[in-house]
Design a protein around this motif. Sequence first.
Motif, PDB file in Angstrom:
ATOM      1  N   PRO A 290       0.821  -1.216   0.000  1.00 30.96           N
ATOM      2  CA  PRO A 290       0.000   0.000   0.000  1.00 30.96           C
ATOM      3  C   PRO A 290       0.851   1.261   0.000  1.00 30.96           C
ATOM      4  CG  PRO A 290       0.045  -1.001   2.183  1.00 30.96           C
ATOM      5  CD  PRO A 290       0.712  -1.967   1.256  1.00 30.96           C
ATOM      6  N   PRO A 291       0.329   2.357  -0.580  1.00 26.77           N
ATOM      7  CA  PRO A 291       1.061   3.624  -0.572  1.00 26.77           C
ATOM      8  C   PRO A 291       1.355   4.077   0.848  1.00 26.77           C
ATOM      9  CG  PRO A 291      -0.836   3.711  -2.046  1.00 26.77           C
ATOM     10  CD  PRO A 291      -0.959   2.448  -1.263  1.00 26.77           C
ATOM     11  N   ALA A 292       2.462   4.778   1.017  1.00 28.12           N
ATOM     12  CA  ALA A 292       2.856   5.234   2.347  1.00 28.12           C
ATOM     13  C   ALA A 292       1.963   6.356   2.850  1.00 28.12           C
ATOM     14  CB  ALA A 292       4.313   5.699   2.327  1.00 28.12           C
ATOM     15  N   GLY A 293       1.432   7.180   1.940  1.00 28.78           N
ATOM     16  CA  GLY A 293       0.609   8.316   2.331  1.00 28.78           C
ATOM     17  C   GLY A 293      -0.865   8.058   2.099  1.00 28.78           C
ATOM     18  N   CYS A 294      -1.579   9.047   1.568  1.00 30.93           N
ATOM     19  CA  CYS A 294      -2.994   8.887   1.252  1.00 30.93           C
ATOM     20  C   CYS A 294      -3.155   7.839   0.160  1.00 30.93           C
ATOM     21  CB  CYS A 294      -3.578  10.226   0.797  1.00 30.93           C
ATOM     22  SG  CYS A 294      -5.284  10.093   0.209  1.00 30.93           S
ATOM     23  N   ARG A 295      -3.975   6.850   0.406  1.00 34.05           N
ATOM     24  CA  ARG A 295      -4.123   5.747  -0.543  1.00 34.05           C
ATOM     25  C   ARG A 295      -4.937   6.137  -1.776  1.00 34.05           C
ATOM     26  NH1 ARG A 295      -4.584   0.332   3.367  1.00 34.05           N
ATOM     27  NH2 ARG A 295      -2.590   0.745   4.427  1.00 34.05           N
ATOM     28  N   PHE A 296      -5.623   7.261  -1.700  1.00 33.26           N
ATOM     29  CA  PHE A 296      -6.415   7.716  -2.847  1.00 33.26           C
ATOM     30  C   PHE A 296      -5.658   8.737  -3.698  1.00 33.26           C
ATOM     31  CE2 PHE A 296      -9.990  10.361  -4.639  1.00 33.26           C
ATOM     32  CZ  PHE A 296     -10.483   9.384  -5.489  1.00 33.26           C
ATOM     33  N   ALA A 297      -4.484   9.151  -3.267  1.00 30.50           N
ATOM     34  CA  ALA A 297      -3.778  10.264  -3.900  1.00 30.50           C
ATOM     35  C   ALA A 297      -3.558  10.058  -5.401  1.00 30.50           C
ATOM     36  CB  ALA A 297      -2.440  10.506  -3.204  1.00 30.50           C
TER      37      ALA A 297
END
Length: 335
Positions: A290-297
Amino acid sequence: MSERAGRNGGGAVLELHDLSVRIPVSGGRWVEAVGGVTLTVGSAEIVGLVGESGCGKSTLGGAIMGLLPGGSRVAGEVLLRGQDLRGLAEEDYRRIRGDDIALVSQDPSASLDPTFPVGAQVAEAIRNHRDVSRRAARERAVELLRVVGIPDPGARYADPPHRFSGGMKQRVVIAAALANDPAVLIADEPTTALDVTIQAQILHLLRDLTVRSGTGVLLITHDLGVVAQVCDRVAVMYAGQVVEQGTVREVFAHPSHPYTRALLESQPAAHHRSGDLPVIPGRVPDLSEPPAGCRFAARCPRAHDRCAAPPPEIRTAGGGRVSCWLHHDTAREAR
């Protein structure tokens, strides 16, 4: 919108605190199917859980019910009337499952044994958890079949499932789920396989039974129209995380998260009859990495550099919560 939208239920019967689920997959990898979900369901309250396929909704339901693939790792708390279910022995969980907490799945045919009368299956759900006679269980089962709208339930008690329509089968499954007056009902896409008319009847039944029994319901669905009809509150799930939650009235009228807004705009009722419906570009990220930051970015039209870090959870003006850097900036300016 539902007349019940915005009405609070009683005290919390189900509480999830920072709940995470990791599921093993091939190659020694792990999928973080649910990541840090905090959510409550009150007595006599229906909470909708919405999001695209693959966002972790059914896995969350499975974690609550204690029905996850072997080897899954669960962290956080699942509190049922204050009791933490996580870590219970399977025998103890089995006593709770179908009694204090029950499940209605989207395929009633898969939930019913084709070789046994439907009434006997409802009665069995009662006798598995209550020390009652066969006669008493039968009488209770007939009454439940009547409550969920099965015509002439005494006569239909002995009929096998194949003599019932899809809508009638789902009513039987709901009767079995409610047999022991559960505190919480997990309804996982309970109307997906039904036509529009029967769907409306089942939703009306769920709403009425919830008010009558005080059962709290977590309604898992991808259909925002279903949420608008029957739910009090809604939680929007994306890539294993709840990105926004609040009353149905607040979230539908004033969506705070870009993903919530995109979901609402992609609904046919929210757009003109002519032209193509807007779609959300891209796809849900791979939750094994999963992305480290906002997963919707990566799919968000309003993403900026700060979205590379996990977004904070902010309380909205209407009393809900949203996890988004855009609202962090707004909240800071308002202070």
